[in-house]
Design a protein around this motif. Structure first.
Motif, PDB file in Angstrom:
ATOM      1  N   LEU A  73       0.882  -1.225  -0.109  1.00 28.14           N
ATOM      2  CA  LEU A  73       0.069  -0.165  -0.053  1.00 28.14           C
ATOM      3  C   LEU A  73       0.835   1.274   0.035  1.00 28.14           C
ATOM      4  O   LEU A  73       0.591   2.254  -0.744  1.00 28.14           O
ATOM      5  CB  LEU A  73      -0.766  -0.127   1.087  1.00 28.14           C
ATOM      6  CG  LEU A  73      -1.848   1.031   1.372  1.00 28.14           C
ATOM      7  CD1 LEU A  73      -2.793   1.114   0.073  1.00 28.14           C
ATOM      8  CD2 LEU A  73      -2.763   0.736   2.558  1.00 28.14           C
ATOM      9  N   LEU A  74       1.966   1.200   0.738  1.00 25.09           N
ATOM     10  CA  LEU A  74       2.707   2.316   0.623  1.00 25.09           C
ATOM     11  C   LEU A  74       3.600   2.577  -0.478  1.00 25.09           C
ATOM     12  O   LEU A  74       3.552   3.939  -0.952  1.00 25.09           O
ATOM     13  CB  LEU A  74       3.974   2.432   1.655  1.00 25.09           C
ATOM     14  CG  LEU A  74       3.432   2.284   3.112  1.00 25.09           C
ATOM     15  CD1 LEU A  74       4.619   2.121   4.215  1.00 25.09           C
ATOM     16  CD2 LEU A  74       2.856   3.612   3.695  1.00 25.09           C
ATOM     17  N   SER A  75       3.905   1.583  -1.414  1.00 30.22           N
ATOM     18  CA  SER A  75       4.336   1.667  -2.674  1.00 30.22           C
ATOM     19  C   SER A  75       3.292   2.386  -3.503  1.00 30.22           C
ATOM     20  O   SER A  75       3.663   3.039  -4.532  1.00 30.22           O
ATOM     21  CB  SER A  75       4.815   0.270  -3.013  1.00 30.22           C
ATOM     22  OG  SER A  75       5.957  -0.071  -2.242  1.00 30.22           O
ATOM     23  N   LYS A 112       6.765  12.483   1.308  1.00 27.40           N
ATOM     24  CA  LYS A 112       5.880  11.539   0.613  1.00 27.40           C
ATOM     25  C   LYS A 112       4.439  11.390   1.280  1.00 27.40           C
ATOM     26  O   LYS A 112       3.714  11.159   0.460  1.00 27.40           O
ATOM     27  CB  LYS A 112       6.524  10.354   0.408  1.00 27.40           C
ATOM     28  CG  LYS A 112       7.887  10.518  -0.414  1.00 27.40           C
ATOM     29  CD  LYS A 112       7.848  11.211  -1.921  1.00 27.40           C
ATOM     30  CE  LYS A 112       9.144  11.126  -2.662  1.00 27.40           C
ATOM     31  NZ  LYS A 112       8.923  11.632  -3.966  1.00 27.40           N
ATOM     32  N   VAL A 113       4.495  11.316   2.622  1.00 24.37           N
ATOM     33  CA  VAL A 113       3.195  11.098   3.171  1.00 24.37           C
ATOM     34  C   VAL A 113       2.450  12.231   3.212  1.00 24.37           C
ATOM     35  O   VAL A 113       1.223  12.194   3.145  1.00 24.37           O
ATOM     36  CB  VAL A 113       3.584  10.679   4.784  1.00 24.37           C
ATOM     37  CG1 VAL A 113       2.306  10.561   5.621  1.00 24.37           C
ATOM     38  CG2 VAL A 113       4.416   9.426   4.724  1.00 24.37           C
ATOM     39  N   SER A 114       3.020  13.467   3.330  1.00 23.39           N
ATOM     40  CA  SER A 114       2.168  14.652   3.601  1.00 23.39           C
ATOM     41  C   SER A 114       1.479  15.172   2.345  1.00 23.39           C
ATOM     42  O   SER A 114       0.526  16.007   2.061  1.00 23.39           O
ATOM     43  CB  SER A 114       3.146  16.098   4.035  1.00 23.39           C
ATOM     44  OG  SER A 114       4.329  16.034   3.127  1.00 23.39           O
ATOM     45  N   VAL A 115       1.753  14.495   1.054  1.00 25.22           N
ATOM     46  CA  VAL A 115       1.077  14.841  -0.111  1.00 25.22           C
ATOM     47  C   VAL A 115      -0.444  14.249  -0.035  1.00 25.22           C
ATOM     48  O   VAL A 115      -1.069  14.962  -0.735  1.00 25.22           O
ATOM     49  CB  VAL A 115       1.816  13.947  -1.309  1.00 25.22           C
ATOM     50  CG1 VAL A 115       0.818  14.038  -2.559  1.00 25.22           C
ATOM     51  CG2 VAL A 115       3.249  14.455  -1.626  1.00 25.22           C
ATOM     52  N   GLU A 120      -7.502  10.577   3.271  1.00 22.62           N
ATOM     53  CA  GLU A 120      -7.337   9.666   2.056  1.00 22.62           C
ATOM     54  C   GLU A 120      -6.511   8.537   2.506  1.00 22.62           C
ATOM     55  O   GLU A 120      -6.578   7.460   2.180  1.00 22.62           O
ATOM     56  CB  GLU A 120      -6.535  10.546   1.224  1.00 22.62           C
ATOM     57  CG  GLU A 120      -5.945   9.899   0.026  1.00 22.62           C
ATOM     58  CD  GLU A 120      -4.982  10.606  -0.964  1.00 22.62           C
ATOM     59  OE1 GLU A 120      -4.612   9.948  -1.982  1.00 22.62           O
ATOM     60  OE2 GLU A 120      -4.603  11.603  -0.660  1.00 22.62           O
ATOM     61  N   LEU A 121      -5.458   8.959   3.416  1.00 26.55           N
ATOM     62  CA  LEU A 121      -4.805   7.685   4.080  1.00 26.55           C
ATOM     63  C   LEU A 121      -5.543   6.839   4.824  1.00 26.55           C
ATOM     64  O   LEU A 121      -5.617   5.340   4.601  1.00 26.55           O
ATOM     65  CB  LEU A 121      -3.576   8.308   5.060  1.00 26.55           C
ATOM     66  CG  LEU A 121      -2.367   8.955   4.265  1.00 26.55           C
ATOM     67  CD1 LEU A 121      -1.629   9.428   5.216  1.00 26.55           C
ATOM     68  CD2 LEU A 121      -1.702   8.018   3.360  1.00 26.55           C
ATOM     69  N   LEU A 122      -6.393   7.274   5.459  1.00 25.45           N
ATOM     70  CA  LEU A 122      -7.522   6.240   6.384  1.00 25.45           C
ATOM     71  C   LEU A 122      -8.189   5.304   5.596  1.00 25.45           C
ATOM     72  O   LEU A 122      -8.321   4.142   5.676  1.00 25.45           O
ATOM     73  CB  LEU A 122      -8.411   7.123   7.432  1.00 25.45           C
ATOM     74  CG  LEU A 122      -7.360   7.938   8.484  1.00 25.45           C
ATOM     75  CD1 LEU A 122      -8.541   9.007   9.225  1.00 25.45           C
ATOM     76  CD2 LEU A 122      -7.085   6.778   9.438  1.00 25.45           C
ATOM     77  N   ARG A 123      -8.801   5.860   4.334  1.00 23.47           N
ATOM     78  CA  ARG A 123      -9.611   5.203   3.594  1.00 23.47           C
ATOM     79  C   ARG A 123      -8.803   4.300   2.856  1.00 23.47           C
ATOM     80  O   ARG A 123      -9.154   3.191   2.571  1.00 23.47           O
ATOM     81  CB  ARG A 123     -10.199   6.275   2.565  1.00 23.47           C
ATOM     82  CG  ARG A 123     -11.355   7.019   3.324  1.00 23.47           C
ATOM     83  CD  ARG A 123     -12.277   7.753   1.809  1.00 23.47           C
ATOM     84  NE  ARG A 123     -11.216   8.523   1.076  1.00 23.47           N
ATOM     85  CZ  ARG A 123     -11.087   9.943   1.228  1.00 23.47           C
ATOM     86  NH1 ARG A 123     -11.706  10.540   2.219  1.00 23.47           N
ATOM     87  NH2 ARG A 123     -10.389  10.604   0.528  1.00 23.47           N
ATOM     88  N   ALA A 124      -7.669   4.562   2.508  1.00 18.97           N
ATOM     89  CA  ALA A 124      -6.851   3.534   1.848  1.00 18.97           C
ATOM     90  C   ALA A 124      -6.614   2.287   2.643  1.00 18.97           C
ATOM     91  O   ALA A 124      -6.520   1.209   2.223  1.00 18.97           O
ATOM     92  CB  ALA A 124      -5.548   4.295   1.304  1.00 18.97           C
ATOM     93  N   PHE A 125      -6.151   2.643   3.762  1.00 13.48           N
ATOM     94  CA  PHE A 125      -5.939   1.595   4.685  1.00 13.48           C
ATOM     95  C   PHE A 125      -7.001   0.903   4.970  1.00 13.48           C
ATOM     96  O   PHE A 125      -7.049  -0.424   5.175  1.00 13.48           O
ATOM     97  CB  PHE A 125      -5.087   2.020   5.865  1.00 13.48           C
ATOM     98  CG  PHE A 125      -3.741   2.437   5.658  1.00 13.48           C
ATOM     99  CD1 PHE A 125      -2.614   1.236   5.851  1.00 13.48           C
ATOM    100  CD2 PHE A 125      -3.024   3.324   5.264  1.00 13.48           C
ATOM    101  CE1 PHE A 125      -1.366   1.423   5.596  1.00 13.48           C
ATOM    102  CE2 PHE A 125      -1.774   3.470   5.104  1.00 13.48           C
ATOM    103  CZ  PHE A 125      -1.082   2.731   5.216  1.00 13.48           C
ATOM    104  N   ARG A 126      -8.092   1.370   5.228  1.00 12.26           N
ATOM    105  CA  ARG A 126      -9.366   0.982   5.651  1.00 12.26           C
ATOM    106  C   ARG A 126      -9.886  -0.096   4.742  1.00 12.26           C
ATOM    107  O   ARG A 126     -10.470  -0.982   4.837  1.00 12.26           O
ATOM    108  CB  ARG A 126     -10.544   1.862   6.198  1.00 12.26           C
ATOM    109  CG  ARG A 126     -11.654   1.314   6.697  1.00 12.26           C
ATOM    110  CD  ARG A 126     -12.679   2.396   6.977  1.00 12.26           C
ATOM    111  NE  ARG A 126     -12.500   3.401   7.784  1.00 12.26           N
ATOM    112  CZ  ARG A 126     -12.140   4.555   7.579  1.00 12.26           C
ATOM    113  NH1 ARG A 126     -12.530   5.245   6.532  1.00 12.26           N
ATOM    114  NH2 ARG A 126     -11.464   5.537   8.604  1.00 12.26           N
ATOM    115  N   ARG A 127      -9.684   0.155   3.389  1.00 11.25           N
ATOM    116  CA  ARG A 127     -10.198  -0.854   2.095  1.00 11.25           C
ATOM    117  C   ARG A 127      -9.429  -2.006   2.268  1.00 11.25           C
ATOM    118  O   ARG A 127      -9.880  -2.682   1.581  1.00 11.25           O
ATOM    119  CB  ARG A 127      -9.904   0.250   0.963  1.00 11.25           C
ATOM    120  CG  ARG A 127     -11.043   1.116   0.605  1.00 11.25           C
ATOM    121  CD  ARG A 127     -11.019   1.625  -0.755  1.00 11.25           C
ATOM    122  NE  ARG A 127      -9.806   2.160  -1.120  1.00 11.25           N
ATOM    123  CZ  ARG A 127      -9.700   3.642  -1.055  1.00 11.25           C
ATOM    124  NH1 ARG A 127     -10.726   4.517  -0.693  1.00 11.25           N
ATOM    125  NH2 ARG A 127      -8.462   4.298  -1.517  1.00 11.25           N
TER     126      ARG A 127
END
Length: 240
Positions: A73-75, A112-115, A120-127
């Motif tokens: 996911l980070l990639s 890279k994270v602050s972009v 958005e991050l929460l949704r990406a990981f929750r999915r």
């Protein structure tokens, strides 16, 4: 004369009883010391025979899929990340996690994270069935498998520690408000956990980590020298 003998007899009996009591007391003390010594020796032997920390096979089976999902996911989010801290030690010593470590560590570049905004991050990981918690004091994300079943062991986590470059010293330093109050002096403040940016320059090499292949810093030993300046030359010891 009879009275005198009687008194003397009583005195002798008293002295004899006193000696007997003293001998009994001494024997009890010696017996207690022997039993205590045996107990301590047996207890020490049990401690020596048992590993200082144990990680169950179930924990390992849960850690690897979690670690793989986080790295993938980070990639996909184009967030530069790599093995660090105890996980980097494990990759070097064991080609996987340290025997006593149930968790894993990535370091990541905050730029890279602050972009991505937090939602958005929460949704990406929750999915992906993952929970994401951020500590603003430590500059660290803690990621868990939200679908993990309740069990008798501590569920594994992946901790993503954020670093950003400080232009004043040209070093990457750990973020978090606890460290932002410190002046940019890496030598005077080891808690900044500084290291040179070139160690995180892409493309990053890959290292085996159990059944996985994960990003690692460009010079793994060099990073350990910065994060463990007093112990980097010897194998990491259990701290649990």
């Amino acid at each position: 004369m009879i009275m005198k003998c009687t008194v003397m007899s009583v005195r002798r009996r008293c002295r004899s009883w006193s000696r007997q009591r003293g001998l009994i007391f001494l024997l009890l003390v010696v017996f207690g010391m022997v039993m205590t010594t045996r107990f301590l020796m047996e207890n020490d032997k049990e401690v020596e025979e048992q590993p200082p920390c144990t990680v169950s096979k179930e924990q390992r089976r849960e850690l690897y899929p979690l670690l793989s999902a986080v790295s993938t996911l980070l990639s996909r989010l184009s967030i530069t990340h790599f093995l660090c801290f105890d996980s980097l030690w494990g990759a070097i010593q064991e080609s996987g996690p340290l025997p006593w470590d149930a968790h894993a560590h990535f370091c990541a570049l905050n730029e890279k994270v602050s972009v991505h905004d937090e939602a958005e991050l929460l949704r990406a990981f929750r999915r992906r069935g993952l929970t994401l918690e951020y500590s603003s004091a430590e500059g660290q994300y803690t990621i868990r498998n939200s679908s993990a079943e309740v069990s008798n062991f501590e569920a594994p986590t992946v901790r993503v520690v954020l670093f950003e470059e400080d232009a004043r010293v040209h070093m990457l330093r750990r973020v978090g408000w606890r460290r932002r109050l410190l002046p940019p002096d890496c030598d005077a403040h080891p808690t900044l956990q500084c290291f040179p940016p070139n160690l995180a320059a892409v493309p990053l090499p890959l290292r085996p980590f159990g059944p996985l292949t994960l990003p690692a810093p460009r010079e793994d030993i060099d990073l350990l020298k910065f994060h463990y300046p007093e112990t980097w030359w010897r194998p990491l010891q259990p701290h649990c």
